[in-house]
Write a protein that holds these residues in place. Structure first.
Motif, PDB file in Angstrom:
ATOM      1  N   ARG A  80      47.551 -18.803  -4.565  1.00 55.26           N
ATOM      2  CA  ARG A  80      46.729 -17.733  -5.143  1.00 55.26           C
ATOM      3  C   ARG A  80      45.513 -17.288  -4.131  1.00 55.26           C
ATOM      4  NH1 ARG A  80      47.247 -16.127 -10.140  1.00 55.26           N
ATOM      5  NH2 ARG A  80      48.399 -17.571 -11.731  1.00 55.26           N
ATOM      6  N   ASN A 139      45.299 -13.957  -2.029  1.00 58.73           N
ATOM      7  CA  ASN A 139      43.878 -13.392  -1.718  1.00 58.73           C
ATOM      8  C   ASN A 139      43.615 -12.856  -0.471  1.00 58.73           C
ATOM      9  OD1 ASN A 139      43.420 -13.244  -4.537  1.00 58.73           O
ATOM     10  ND2 ASN A 139      42.238 -15.131  -4.665  1.00 58.73           N
ATOM     11  N   HIS A 146      49.331  -9.110  -4.695  1.00 58.70           N
ATOM     12  CA  HIS A 146      49.076  -9.746  -6.338  1.00 58.70           C
ATOM     13  C   HIS A 146      50.404 -10.275  -6.623  1.00 58.70           C
ATOM     14  CE1 HIS A 146      48.630  -9.155 -10.576  1.00 58.70           C
ATOM     15  NE2 HIS A 146      47.410  -8.932 -10.285  1.00 58.70           N
ATOM     16  N   SER A 147      50.048 -11.147  -7.503  1.00 60.61           N
ATOM     17  CA  SER A 147      51.308 -11.981  -7.806  1.00 60.61           C
ATOM     18  C   SER A 147      52.442 -11.332  -8.380  1.00 60.61           C
ATOM     19  CB  SER A 147      50.594 -13.213  -8.825  1.00 60.61           C
ATOM     20  OG  SER A 147      50.319 -12.825  -9.880  1.00 60.61           O
ATOM     21  N   GLU A 148      52.087 -10.267  -9.294  1.00 56.46           N
ATOM     22  CA  GLU A 148      53.017  -9.540 -10.074  1.00 56.46           C
ATOM     23  C   GLU A 148      54.090  -8.743  -8.757  1.00 56.46           C
ATOM     24  OE1 GLU A 148      51.415  -6.763 -12.982  1.00 56.46           O
ATOM     25  OE2 GLU A 148      50.978  -8.418 -14.297  1.00 56.46           O
TER      26      GLU A 148
END
Length: 259
Positions: free
Chosen positions: A191, A195, A200-202
């Protein structure tokens, strides 16, 4: 997985994915070249805390792989960022190499063996009994125990080497205190990396060669995961885990067309 959004950012492990025993894995250069040309955010990650990002940039370049310094994310950098967030301007007794000590100096940490806030264990090829004894005594006296990564062994041309996780277990046995591991499979490292590149993780994917670190960390961070069979995890072992990657491929060469 049909409803997943298109992949816009990539995170990839280094050893076992891009290189193996100091030699580029076929397809790694093409994959990195396409990433650079696409302009998509990406990071090359490693749990190894020995080298600085500049060191790794130079080492990879000598192998024919061009990875900009700002696209390299190590467990040492993740550890420094974690400490800067938790206790800015703190003090630490460090067992490790330049990759870790440089990252800590850069955030303004003071390295000392006099009543430090933290004992920080990283990777090194020269663990000494004296240094380990000092770490044990400092932890027993109240220093908080942090380790850059939980890997028990590391690769070398001669074979496996004891790594941070194994040495951390020794200190834990002597103190009764378990460390907080910052590196993979802790999703914190992922994460923080996302950043750092504004991703974004999605819409991000993680490529790794280990189910127990790379795939697990990517999964827990909410990313799509790709397991390559060019490193540690072998096909026969994939089904032994209670979780699965999004996709299993032979090597990084199979992912070039996805960029």
């Amino acid at each position: 997985m049909a409803d997943r959004k298109p992949i816009e950012s990539w995170l990839t492990d280094m050893d076992g994915v891009l290189i193996h025993e100091g030699v580029p894995i076929p397809g790694a250069d093409a994959f990195l070249k396409k990433l650079r040309e696409s302009g998509r955010p990406f990071l090359v990650l490693t749990n190894n805390s020995i080298y600085t990002a500049r060191d790794l940039h130079a080492r990879l370049r000598r192998m024919g792989l061009d990875v900009p310094v700002e696209n390299i994310w190590t467990s040492a950098l993740a550890t420094a960022q974690f400490l800067d967030d938790q206790r800015p301007g703190g003090t630490a007794y460090v067992i490790g190499e330049a990759g870790l000590t440089t990252a800590l100096h850069d955030i303004g940490y003071i390295l000392t063996d006099h009543d430090p806030d933290f004992v920080i264990l990283g990777e090194t090829r020269t663990y000494s009994f004296e240094a380990l004894t000092k770490a044990v005594r400092l932890i027993n006296n109240g220093a908080r125990f942090i380790a850059t990564n939980p890997d028990n062994v590391g690769p070398s041309i001669e074979g496996d080497l004891p790594a941070t996780g194994s040495v951390a277990a020794l200190i834990t046995a002597a103190t009764g205190k378990k460390p907080y591991f910052v590196g993979k499979p802790n999703p914190l490292m992922m994460r923080a990396g996302l950043n750092a590149i504004g991703a974004h993780s999605e819409t991000s994917a993680m490529i790794g060669d280990r189910m127990d670190t790379d795939v697990l960390a990517g999964l827990e961070a909410g990313m799509r995961t790709f397991l390559v069979l060019s490193g540690v995890t072998q096909p026969k072992n994939v089904d032994r885990y209670p979780f699965r990657p999004s996709q299993v491929v032979d090597s990084i060469a199979d992912l070039v067309d996805l960029v």
